[in-house]
Design an enzyme around this catalytic site. Structure first.
Site, short mmCIF file in Angstrom:
data_model
loop_
_atom_site.label_atom_id
_atom_site.label_comp_id
_atom_site.label_asym_id
_atom_site.label_seq_id
_atom_site.Cartn_x
_atom_site.Cartn_y
_atom_site.Cartn_z
CG ASP A 123 1.57 14.70 -1.91
OD1 ASP A 123 2.34 13.75 -2.15
OD2 ASP A 123 0.97 14.82 -0.84
CD GLU A 154 3.31 10.97 -3.76
OE1 GLU A 154 2.59 11.63 -2.98
OE2 GLU A 154 4.41 10.50 -3.41
CG HIS A 157 -1.25 11.66 -1.00
ND1 HIS A 157 0.07 11.25 -0.85
CD2 HIS A 157 -2.02 10.59 -0.67
CE1 HIS A 157 0.08 9.99 -0.46
NE2 HIS A 157 -1.17 9.56 -0.36
CE1 TYR A 161 -2.04 16.85 2.06
CE2 TYR A 161 -0.99 16.94 -0.08
CZ TYR A 161 -1.04 16.45 1.21
OH TYR A 161 -0.07 15.58 1.65
CD GLU A 227 7.79 10.16 -1.48
OE1 GLU A 227 6.58 10.26 -1.71
OE2 GLU A 227 8.48 9.19 -1.84
CD GLU A 261 3.77 10.88 0.89
OE1 GLU A 261 4.86 10.40 0.49
OE2 GLU A 261 3.00 11.49 0.13
#
Length: 379
Positions: A123, A154, A157, A161, A227, A261
Protein backbone atom coordinates in the site's frame (compact mmCIF):
# COMPACT_ATOMS: atom_id res chain seq x y z
CA UNK A 1 -12.08 46.30 -14.73
CA UNK A 2 -12.98 42.62 -14.31
CA UNK A 3 -16.68 41.96 -13.73
CA UNK A 4 -16.70 39.50 -10.78
CA UNK A 5 -20.39 38.73 -11.30
CA UNK A 6 -19.79 37.57 -14.88
CA UNK A 7 -16.06 37.40 -15.66
CA UNK A 8 -16.72 36.05 -19.17
CA UNK A 9 -18.90 39.00 -20.10
CA UNK A 10 -17.54 41.46 -22.65
CA UNK A 11 -16.13 44.43 -20.81
CA UNK A 12 -16.96 47.94 -22.01
CA UNK A 13 -14.12 49.66 -23.75
CA UNK A 14 -12.18 52.03 -21.55
CA UNK A 15 -12.57 55.73 -22.43
CA UNK A 16 -9.89 57.01 -24.71
CA UNK A 17 -7.06 58.73 -22.93
CA UNK A 18 -4.78 61.25 -24.55
CA UNK A 19 -1.42 59.67 -25.12
CA UNK A 20 1.78 61.11 -26.34
CA UNK A 21 3.36 59.72 -29.49
CA UNK A 22 1.96 57.75 -32.37
CA UNK A 23 0.60 54.18 -32.53
CA UNK A 24 4.01 52.73 -33.29
CA UNK A 25 5.45 54.28 -30.16
CA UNK A 26 2.63 52.93 -28.04
CA UNK A 27 3.08 49.44 -29.45
CA UNK A 28 6.79 49.62 -28.71
CA UNK A 29 6.00 50.70 -25.16
CA UNK A 30 3.61 47.74 -24.69
CA UNK A 31 6.26 45.34 -25.92
CA UNK A 32 8.62 46.68 -23.28
CA UNK A 33 6.09 46.05 -20.48
CA UNK A 34 7.29 43.69 -17.72
CA UNK A 35 6.76 39.99 -18.47
CA UNK A 36 4.36 39.46 -15.54
CA UNK A 37 2.09 42.20 -16.83
CA UNK A 38 2.01 40.65 -20.31
CA UNK A 39 1.30 37.21 -18.82
CA UNK A 40 -1.56 38.67 -16.78
CA UNK A 41 -3.06 40.23 -19.88
CA UNK A 42 -2.84 36.95 -21.76
CA UNK A 43 -4.46 35.11 -18.85
CA UNK A 44 -7.39 37.53 -18.75
CA UNK A 45 -7.98 37.02 -22.45
CA UNK A 46 -7.79 33.18 -22.39
CA UNK A 47 -10.61 31.30 -24.11
CA UNK A 48 -13.23 29.38 -22.09
CA UNK A 49 -12.56 25.67 -21.59
CA UNK A 50 -14.33 23.38 -24.02
CA UNK A 51 -14.90 20.03 -22.28
CA UNK A 52 -14.65 18.27 -25.65
CA UNK A 53 -10.97 19.21 -25.67
CA UNK A 54 -10.31 17.34 -22.43
CA UNK A 55 -8.35 14.11 -22.57
CA UNK A 56 -7.09 11.65 -19.98
CA UNK A 57 -3.53 12.46 -21.03
CA UNK A 58 -2.21 15.01 -23.54
CA UNK A 59 -5.23 17.24 -22.91
CA UNK A 60 -5.68 20.66 -24.51
CA UNK A 61 -7.50 22.40 -21.66
CA UNK A 62 -6.67 24.07 -18.37
CA UNK A 63 -6.11 21.33 -15.80
CA UNK A 64 -7.16 23.76 -13.06
CA UNK A 65 -10.76 24.09 -14.34
CA UNK A 66 -12.92 21.27 -13.02
CA UNK A 67 -16.19 21.76 -14.88
CA UNK A 68 -17.79 21.34 -17.33
CA UNK A 69 -16.99 17.64 -16.90
CA UNK A 70 -15.96 15.41 -19.73
CA UNK A 71 -15.67 12.43 -17.38
CA UNK A 72 -18.62 12.71 -14.96
CA UNK A 73 -18.03 9.07 -13.98
CA UNK A 74 -14.67 10.11 -12.47
CA UNK A 75 -16.37 12.76 -10.35
CA UNK A 76 -18.88 10.14 -9.20
CA UNK A 77 -16.01 7.92 -8.05
CA UNK A 78 -14.80 10.81 -5.90
CA UNK A 79 -18.25 11.44 -4.44
CA UNK A 80 -18.75 7.75 -3.65
CA UNK A 81 -15.28 7.43 -2.15
CA UNK A 82 -16.11 10.16 0.33
CA UNK A 83 -19.05 8.09 1.59
CA UNK A 84 -16.62 5.27 2.35
CA UNK A 85 -14.80 6.45 5.43
CA UNK A 86 -13.55 4.85 8.61
CA UNK A 87 -10.39 4.79 10.69
CA UNK A 88 -8.76 1.72 12.25
CA UNK A 89 -9.55 3.11 15.69
CA UNK A 90 -13.27 2.57 15.01
CA UNK A 91 -12.91 -1.22 15.21
CA UNK A 92 -12.40 -3.14 18.43
CA UNK A 93 -9.34 -5.41 18.22
CA UNK A 94 -9.51 -6.97 21.73
CA UNK A 95 -10.67 -10.36 20.48
CA UNK A 96 -7.86 -10.43 17.91
CA UNK A 97 -5.22 -10.14 20.62
CA UNK A 98 -6.78 -13.09 22.45
CA UNK A 99 -7.16 -15.11 19.25
CA UNK A 100 -3.58 -14.57 18.15
CA UNK A 101 -2.04 -15.69 21.43
CA UNK A 102 -4.54 -18.37 22.47
CA UNK A 103 -6.38 -19.73 19.43
CA UNK A 104 -4.25 -19.48 16.29
CA UNK A 105 -2.00 -22.37 15.36
CA UNK A 106 1.62 -21.72 14.41
CA UNK A 107 0.63 -22.10 10.74
CA UNK A 108 -2.18 -19.55 11.14
CA UNK A 109 0.13 -17.06 12.88
CA UNK A 110 2.52 -17.47 9.96
CA UNK A 111 -0.29 -16.64 7.53
CA UNK A 112 -1.50 -13.66 9.56
CA UNK A 113 1.93 -12.07 9.98
CA UNK A 114 2.99 -12.46 6.37
CA UNK A 115 -0.25 -11.17 4.91
CA UNK A 116 0.27 -7.98 6.92
CA UNK A 117 3.96 -7.87 5.98
CA UNK A 118 3.09 -7.97 2.28
CA UNK A 119 0.10 -5.64 2.37
CA UNK A 120 1.68 -2.81 4.34
CA UNK A 121 4.59 -2.50 1.94
CA UNK A 122 2.31 -2.81 -1.08
CA UNK A 123 0.00 0.00 0.00
CA UNK A 124 2.93 2.38 0.49
CA UNK A 125 4.06 1.48 -3.01
CA UNK A 126 0.53 2.09 -4.30
CA UNK A 127 0.38 5.49 -2.59
CA UNK A 128 3.67 6.57 -4.19
CA UNK A 129 2.68 5.31 -7.62
CA UNK A 130 -0.62 7.19 -7.72
CA UNK A 131 0.74 10.35 -6.13
CA UNK A 132 4.06 10.58 -7.99
CA UNK A 133 3.64 8.65 -11.23
CA UNK A 134 0.02 8.69 -12.29
CA UNK A 135 -1.84 11.72 -10.96
CA UNK A 136 0.43 14.33 -12.50
CA UNK A 137 0.08 12.70 -15.94
CA UNK A 138 -3.71 13.15 -15.91
CA UNK A 139 -4.83 16.24 -17.82
CA UNK A 140 -8.45 16.34 -16.62
CA UNK A 141 -8.94 17.56 -13.03
CA UNK A 142 -11.90 15.28 -12.29
CA UNK A 143 -9.48 12.36 -12.72
CA UNK A 144 -6.84 13.95 -10.53
CA UNK A 145 -9.29 14.71 -7.74
CA UNK A 146 -10.37 11.09 -7.36
CA UNK A 147 -6.74 10.01 -7.43
CA UNK A 148 -5.93 12.50 -4.68
CA UNK A 149 -8.56 10.74 -2.60
CA UNK A 150 -6.96 7.43 -3.58
CA UNK A 151 -3.59 8.61 -2.24
CA UNK A 152 -5.28 9.39 1.07
CA UNK A 153 -6.96 5.98 1.14
CA UNK A 154 -3.67 4.16 0.55
CA UNK A 155 -2.23 6.10 3.50
CA UNK A 156 -5.24 5.10 5.60
CA UNK A 157 -4.73 1.46 4.65
CA UNK A 158 -1.10 1.62 5.70
CA UNK A 159 -2.17 3.06 9.05
CA UNK A 160 -4.66 0.20 9.39
CA UNK A 161 -2.02 -2.50 8.89
CA UNK A 162 0.31 -0.70 11.28
CA UNK A 163 -2.50 -0.50 13.85
CA UNK A 164 -3.09 -4.25 13.58
CA UNK A 165 0.63 -5.02 13.91
CA UNK A 166 1.00 -2.70 16.89
CA UNK A 167 -2.19 -3.88 18.62
CA UNK A 168 -1.19 -7.55 18.43
CA UNK A 169 2.27 -6.63 19.71
CA UNK A 170 4.28 -7.96 16.79
CA UNK A 171 7.91 -6.94 16.27
CA UNK A 172 7.42 -4.02 13.88
CA UNK A 173 11.01 -3.94 12.65
CA UNK A 174 10.91 -7.64 11.82
CA UNK A 175 7.47 -7.56 10.16
CA UNK A 176 8.20 -4.47 8.08
CA UNK A 177 11.49 -5.94 6.84
CA UNK A 178 10.00 -9.19 5.58
CA UNK A 179 9.40 -7.72 2.15
CA UNK A 180 13.18 -7.39 1.90
CA UNK A 181 14.28 -10.71 3.40
CA UNK A 182 11.52 -13.13 2.38
CA UNK A 183 12.15 -13.99 -1.29
CA UNK A 184 8.52 -14.79 -2.08
CA UNK A 185 7.30 -11.43 -0.77
CA UNK A 186 10.24 -9.55 -2.23
CA UNK A 187 9.56 -11.06 -5.68
CA UNK A 188 6.15 -9.39 -5.88
CA UNK A 189 7.46 -6.03 -4.66
CA UNK A 190 10.40 -6.23 -7.07
CA UNK A 191 8.10 -6.87 -10.04
CA UNK A 192 5.90 -3.93 -9.05
CA UNK A 193 8.87 -1.61 -8.62
CA UNK A 194 10.32 -2.60 -11.99
CA UNK A 195 7.06 -2.05 -13.84
CA UNK A 196 6.13 1.19 -12.09
CA UNK A 197 9.47 2.96 -11.56
CA UNK A 198 9.81 3.80 -15.27
CA UNK A 199 6.74 6.06 -15.10
CA UNK A 200 7.77 7.86 -11.92
CA UNK A 201 9.76 10.31 -14.06
CA UNK A 202 8.07 13.73 -14.29
CA UNK A 203 9.62 14.43 -17.71
CA UNK A 204 7.80 11.67 -19.61
CA UNK A 205 6.47 12.92 -22.96
CA UNK A 206 3.25 11.00 -23.48
CA UNK A 207 2.99 12.33 -27.02
CA UNK A 208 5.82 9.94 -27.78
CA UNK A 209 4.12 6.66 -28.73
CA UNK A 210 6.76 4.50 -27.05
CA UNK A 211 6.48 6.44 -23.80
CA UNK A 212 2.68 6.33 -24.03
CA UNK A 213 2.74 2.56 -24.52
CA UNK A 214 5.04 2.15 -21.52
CA UNK A 215 2.71 4.31 -19.41
CA UNK A 216 -0.34 2.33 -20.55
CA UNK A 217 1.32 -1.00 -19.71
CA UNK A 218 2.35 0.29 -16.28
CA UNK A 219 -1.18 1.54 -15.62
CA UNK A 220 -2.73 -1.76 -16.73
CA UNK A 221 -0.35 -3.66 -14.45
CA UNK A 222 -1.19 -1.40 -11.52
CA UNK A 223 -4.98 -1.52 -11.99
CA UNK A 224 -5.52 -5.08 -13.19
CA UNK A 225 -2.70 -7.00 -11.49
CA UNK A 226 -1.42 -5.08 -8.49
CA UNK A 227 -4.71 -3.71 -7.16
CA UNK A 228 -7.26 -5.73 -9.12
CA UNK A 229 -5.79 -9.20 -8.57
CA UNK A 230 -2.95 -9.26 -6.02
CA UNK A 231 -4.73 -7.00 -3.52
CA UNK A 232 -8.13 -8.53 -4.16
CA UNK A 233 -6.67 -11.98 -3.59
CA UNK A 234 -4.36 -10.83 -0.82
CA UNK A 235 -7.00 -10.33 1.87
CA UNK A 236 -8.50 -13.79 1.43
CA UNK A 237 -6.37 -15.73 3.96
CA UNK A 238 -7.53 -13.39 6.74
CA UNK A 239 -11.14 -13.73 5.59
CA UNK A 240 -10.71 -17.51 5.82
CA UNK A 241 -9.83 -17.06 9.51
CA UNK A 242 -12.78 -14.72 9.97
CA UNK A 243 -15.17 -17.35 8.61
CA UNK A 244 -14.14 -19.55 11.54
CA UNK A 245 -14.66 -16.75 14.07
CA UNK A 246 -10.96 -15.80 14.31
CA UNK A 247 -9.23 -12.42 13.95
CA UNK A 248 -12.56 -10.74 13.30
CA UNK A 249 -11.35 -7.20 14.00
CA UNK A 250 -8.52 -7.45 11.49
CA UNK A 251 -10.84 -9.03 8.93
CA UNK A 252 -13.36 -6.22 9.35
CA UNK A 253 -10.61 -3.67 8.76
CA UNK A 254 -9.65 -5.54 5.58
CA UNK A 255 -13.26 -5.61 4.39
CA UNK A 256 -13.28 -1.82 4.41
CA UNK A 257 -9.93 -1.71 2.64
CA UNK A 258 -11.10 -4.22 0.06
CA UNK A 259 -13.98 -1.99 -0.95
CA UNK A 260 -11.58 0.89 -1.54
CA UNK A 261 -9.34 -1.37 -3.60
CA UNK A 262 -12.29 -2.59 -5.70
CA UNK A 263 -13.02 1.04 -6.56
CA UNK A 264 -9.34 1.78 -7.24
CA UNK A 265 -9.04 -1.14 -9.64
CA UNK A 266 -12.35 -0.31 -11.34
CA UNK A 267 -11.31 3.31 -11.81
CA UNK A 268 -7.87 2.37 -13.11
CA UNK A 269 -9.31 -0.10 -15.62
CA UNK A 270 -11.76 2.52 -16.85
CA UNK A 271 -8.97 5.08 -17.25
CA UNK A 272 -6.80 2.59 -19.13
CA UNK A 273 -9.69 1.82 -21.51
CA UNK A 274 -10.27 5.54 -22.05
CA UNK A 275 -6.58 6.06 -22.89
CA UNK A 276 -6.76 3.22 -25.42
CA UNK A 277 -9.83 4.81 -27.00
CA UNK A 278 -8.62 8.41 -27.09
CA UNK A 279 -5.05 7.69 -28.13
CA UNK A 280 -5.93 4.86 -30.54
CA UNK A 281 -3.47 2.52 -28.88
CA UNK A 282 -3.63 -1.11 -27.82
CA UNK A 283 -1.19 -3.04 -25.61
CA UNK A 284 1.01 -5.60 -27.30
CA UNK A 285 -0.57 -9.06 -26.74
CA UNK A 286 2.85 -10.61 -26.13
CA UNK A 287 3.66 -8.02 -23.45
CA UNK A 288 0.27 -8.62 -21.80
CA UNK A 289 0.87 -12.38 -21.85
CA UNK A 290 4.27 -11.92 -20.19
CA UNK A 291 2.71 -9.62 -17.58
CA UNK A 292 0.11 -12.20 -16.55
CA UNK A 293 2.56 -15.11 -16.56
CA UNK A 294 5.02 -13.20 -14.39
CA UNK A 295 2.27 -12.14 -11.99
CA UNK A 296 0.87 -15.67 -11.74
CA UNK A 297 4.28 -17.20 -11.05
CA UNK A 298 4.96 -14.65 -8.30
CA UNK A 299 1.51 -15.17 -6.74
CA UNK A 300 1.90 -18.96 -6.76
CA UNK A 301 5.31 -18.70 -5.11
CA UNK A 302 3.87 -16.37 -2.47
CA UNK A 303 0.97 -18.80 -1.87
CA UNK A 304 3.36 -21.71 -1.31
CA UNK A 305 5.37 -19.64 1.19
CA UNK A 306 2.24 -18.41 2.94
CA UNK A 307 0.66 -21.87 3.13
CA UNK A 308 3.34 -24.58 3.05
CA UNK A 309 0.74 -26.58 4.93
CA UNK A 310 -2.98 -25.85 4.59
CA UNK A 311 -4.98 -24.21 7.33
CA UNK A 312 -8.56 -25.23 7.97
CA UNK A 313 -10.62 -24.03 5.00
CA UNK A 314 -7.76 -22.60 2.94
CA UNK A 315 -4.85 -23.92 0.86
CA UNK A 316 -2.11 -22.62 -1.41
CA UNK A 317 -3.86 -24.24 -4.37
CA UNK A 318 -7.08 -22.36 -3.62
CA UNK A 319 -5.15 -19.09 -3.41
CA UNK A 320 -3.43 -19.62 -6.77
CA UNK A 321 -6.60 -20.85 -8.49
CA UNK A 322 -8.48 -17.80 -7.29
CA UNK A 323 -5.78 -15.49 -8.65
CA UNK A 324 -6.21 -17.00 -12.11
CA UNK A 325 -10.00 -16.65 -11.93
CA UNK A 326 -9.79 -12.99 -10.86
CA UNK A 327 -7.12 -12.29 -13.51
CA UNK A 328 -9.53 -13.50 -16.20
CA UNK A 329 -12.18 -11.15 -14.84
CA UNK A 330 -9.85 -8.16 -14.95
CA UNK A 331 -8.67 -8.97 -18.48
CA UNK A 332 -12.28 -9.16 -19.70
CA UNK A 333 -13.03 -5.80 -18.08
CA UNK A 334 -10.14 -4.34 -20.07
CA UNK A 335 -11.48 -5.87 -23.27
CA UNK A 336 -8.48 -8.21 -23.48
CA UNK A 337 -8.18 -11.96 -23.93
CA UNK A 338 -8.50 -14.10 -20.80
CA UNK A 339 -4.99 -15.15 -19.71
CA UNK A 340 -6.08 -18.38 -17.97
CA UNK A 341 -8.99 -19.97 -19.89
CA UNK A 342 -11.04 -22.34 -17.82
CA UNK A 343 -9.93 -21.01 -14.43
CA UNK A 344 -12.70 -21.59 -11.92
CA UNK A 345 -13.94 -19.59 -8.96
CA UNK A 346 -12.15 -21.42 -6.14
CA UNK A 347 -13.46 -19.13 -3.36
CA UNK A 348 -17.06 -18.30 -4.12
CA UNK A 349 -17.55 -16.41 -0.86
CA UNK A 350 -14.81 -13.85 -1.63
CA UNK A 351 -17.02 -11.38 -3.51
CA UNK A 352 -19.31 -11.22 -0.48
CA UNK A 353 -16.55 -9.44 1.42
CA UNK A 354 -16.68 -6.54 -1.04
CA UNK A 355 -20.46 -6.38 -1.40
CA UNK A 356 -21.61 -6.53 2.23
CA UNK A 357 -23.16 -3.39 3.66
CA UNK A 358 -21.77 -2.60 7.11
CA UNK A 359 -23.92 -0.65 9.54
CA UNK A 360 -22.99 -0.75 13.22
CA UNK A 361 -22.07 1.22 16.28
CA UNK A 362 -18.40 0.70 17.08
CA UNK A 363 -18.63 0.25 20.85
CA UNK A 364 -20.09 3.70 21.59
CA UNK A 365 -17.74 5.54 19.24
CA UNK A 366 -19.89 6.56 16.31
CA UNK A 367 -22.20 5.03 13.74
CA UNK A 368 -20.28 4.21 10.59
CA UNK A 369 -22.09 3.26 7.42
CA UNK A 370 -19.81 1.96 4.71
CA UNK A 371 -21.46 2.15 1.31
CA UNK A 372 -21.33 -0.75 -1.12
CA UNK A 373 -18.31 0.29 -3.17
CA UNK A 374 -17.80 -3.28 -4.27
CA UNK A 375 -21.18 -3.41 -5.97
CA UNK A 376 -20.27 -0.79 -8.57
CA UNK A 377 -20.41 -1.32 -12.31
CA UNK A 378 -17.07 -2.02 -14.00
CA UNK A 379 -18.19 -0.72 -17.39
Amino acid sequence: MLNWEDPLATRPAAPAQPQAGNAEARADEAAKAPAPARAEAEELSAKPVNPDDKRVVNGLTDVNQLAPFKYPWAWNYFLNANKNHWTPLDINMASDVHDYFHKLTLEERHVYENVLAYLTTSDILAMRNIGLAVMEKMSAPELQIYQARQVYEESLHTWTYQHCIETIGLDQGEIYNRYRVVPEIHAKIRIANRRLDSVLRPDIDLKDRDELMNFLMAYIFFAAVFEGSWFYNGFTPIFALQRRGLMKGTAEQLQYIMRDEVMHASFGIRVAKQIMLEENIRPDPKAIREMWDEAEAAESGYARYLLPDPILGYTAEMHSDQFRFVANRRAKQLGLEEPFPGAENAIEWLDEQANLRKEKNFFETRVTEYQTGGALSWD
